[in-house]
Write a protein that holds these residues in place. Structure first.
Motif, mmCIF file in Angstrom:
data_model
loop_
_atom_site.group_PDB
_atom_site.id
_atom_site.type_symbol
_atom_site.label_atom_id
_atom_site.label_comp_id
_atom_site.label_asym_id
_atom_site.label_seq_id
_atom_site.Cartn_x
_atom_site.Cartn_y
_atom_site.Cartn_z
ATOM 1 N N GLU A 11 -3.042 7.439 -8.299
ATOM 2 C CA GLU A 11 -2.366 7.241 -7.007
ATOM 3 C C GLU A 11 -1.531 8.458 -6.620
ATOM 4 O O GLU A 11 -0.789 8.407 -5.644
ATOM 5 C CB GLU A 11 -1.445 6.011 -7.059
ATOM 6 C CG GLU A 11 -2.123 4.699 -7.404
ATOM 7 C CD GLU A 11 -2.848 4.057 -6.241
ATOM 8 O OE1 GLU A 11 -2.998 4.719 -5.189
ATOM 9 O OE2 GLU A 11 -3.285 2.903 -6.401
ATOM 10 N N HIS B 270 5.424 2.755 -7.532
ATOM 11 C CA HIS B 270 4.453 1.701 -7.191
ATOM 12 C C HIS B 270 4.465 0.647 -8.299
ATOM 13 O O HIS B 270 4.405 0.991 -9.479
ATOM 14 C CB HIS B 270 3.049 2.291 -7.047
ATOM 15 C CG HIS B 270 1.954 1.264 -7.108
ATOM 16 N ND1 HIS B 270 1.923 0.164 -6.283
ATOM 17 C CD2 HIS B 270 0.869 1.155 -7.906
ATOM 18 C CE1 HIS B 270 0.850 -0.566 -6.576
ATOM 19 N NE2 HIS B 270 0.202 0.006 -7.556
ATOM 20 N N GLN C 174 3.533 -3.914 -9.025
ATOM 21 C CA GLN C 174 2.739 -5.047 -8.557
ATOM 22 C C GLN C 174 3.453 -6.367 -8.837
ATOM 23 O O GLN C 174 3.019 -7.153 -9.682
ATOM 24 C CB GLN C 174 1.343 -4.970 -9.206
ATOM 25 C CG GLN C 174 0.678 -3.633 -8.887
ATOM 26 C CD GLN C 174 -0.720 -3.433 -9.453
ATOM 27 O OE1 GLN C 174 -1.326 -2.390 -9.210
ATOM 28 N NE2 GLN C 174 -1.234 -4.401 -10.194
ATOM 29 N N HIS D 72 -2.394 -6.110 -3.307
ATOM 30 C CA HIS D 72 -2.329 -5.101 -4.363
ATOM 31 C C HIS D 72 -0.921 -5.000 -4.975
ATOM 32 O O HIS D 72 -0.767 -5.211 -6.170
ATOM 33 C CB HIS D 72 -2.789 -3.744 -3.777
ATOM 34 C CG HIS D 72 -2.785 -2.617 -4.768
ATOM 35 N ND1 HIS D 72 -3.420 -1.422 -4.535
ATOM 36 C CD2 HIS D 72 -2.209 -2.485 -5.986
ATOM 37 C CE1 HIS D 72 -3.251 -0.616 -5.578
ATOM 38 N NE2 HIS D 72 -2.518 -1.240 -6.470
HETATM 39 ZN ZN LIG Z 1 -1.683 -0.551 -8.321
#
Ligand SMILES: [Zn+2]
Length: 273
Positions: A118, A142, A144, A214
């Motif tokens: 990413e 990031h 989740q 996501h």
């Molecule tokens: Zn992810």
């Protein structure tokens, strides 16, 4: 923006580790899910901790960031393990002149082959924010978190107005800490140019964005733990919302008037309520 004297490498690694551990504590980074990067706009010599050097291509040329550096999590690494072995799980990347390549500094204990997949989105967000604000520090994280991600599978929660009005109504401090609310990016392929472009756009007007089906991505120009806090505030709102959905929506939540009175008292500018 961070004022001098700037934090040293060891302090930065510790703060990154603590943010990773907190994401794990709230179940937002199972196994190798999640990734992070930190932009450093001041000179820092990484070679005592990261002595091995190789040249790597950057996802996009960033000539204006030449000479500046990033700490980036390795692909497939666990955010929760950074705190115990930061050098094994992170790379220190210095942008070359011209911005098309970088010098990746790593430790002998390195446990990854490549930086996170990413990193294209991270780099684009860093670049955009540095260009817009001139900051010398920028963290992107990031994760989740399960309640936020679950709600993003329900179509009405992918409407930004609906999402924010429902998630920011459970605790008085949520609107204070997330006055721009949570941005929403519709599902696109992880790591894709589409996700990168939509993320850059939404993070201009928000400090946390929900990637539908996501997870989330958050930024801070103060500290990586501040970015983690934003994820935690948003996930807490999502957890209340989920509780309410499973409890036949018995709770009222803060009313529009109540939220507005909080904003008036704490001088919060917001356009959600
Ligand atoms: Zn992810």
């Amino acid at each position: 923006m961070i004022e001098a004297p700037y934090p040293e490498l060891g302090e930065l690694l510790l703060l990154i580790g603590e943010a990773g551990r907190r994401m794990s504590d709230i179940d937002a980074t199972e196994a190798a899910a999640g990734n992070l990067s930190v932009y450093l706009g001041w000179p820092l010599d990484p070679r005592r901790t990261f002595p091995n050097i190789e040249t790597i291509p950057l996802p996009e040329a960033v000539p204006e960031l030449a000479g500046n550096a990033f700490l980036v999590s390795g692909a497939g690494r666990r955010l929760r393990e950074i705190i115990d072995h930061p050098a094994a799980n992170l790379g220190f990347l210095v942008v070359d002149e011209g911005g098309a390549t970088g010098q990746l500094h790593t430790a002998p204990s390195r446990l990854f082959e490549h930086l996170t997949s990413e990193f294209n989105s991270h780099l684009a967000v860093h670049r955009d924010q540095v260009r817009l604000t001139g900051t010398n520090f920028h963290a992107v994280l990031h994760a989740q978190p399960p309640h936020l991600t679950y709600l993003s599978h329900i179509p009405r929660y992918c409407d930004e107005k609906h999402l924010n009005r429902h998630l920011l109504r459970w605790q008085p401090e949520t609107i204070v800490n997330l006055p721009e609310g949570i941005g929403v990016v519709p599902f696109t392929l992880p790591g894709s140019p589409e996700l990168m472009a939509a993320t850059v756009r939404s993070l201009r007007t928000h400090r946390i964005v929900l990637w539908a089906k996501h997870g989330v991505i958050a930024r801070s120009d103060i500290s990586v733990k501040r970015a983690a806090d934003r994820i935690e505030y948003a996930e807490t709102g999502a957890r209340y919302e989920y509780m309410n959905l499973t409890n036949r929506e018995m709770a009222e939540g803060l009313s529009v008037e109540e939220v507005r009175s909080i904003c008036a008292a704490f001088n919060v500018q917001q356009a959600i309520f």
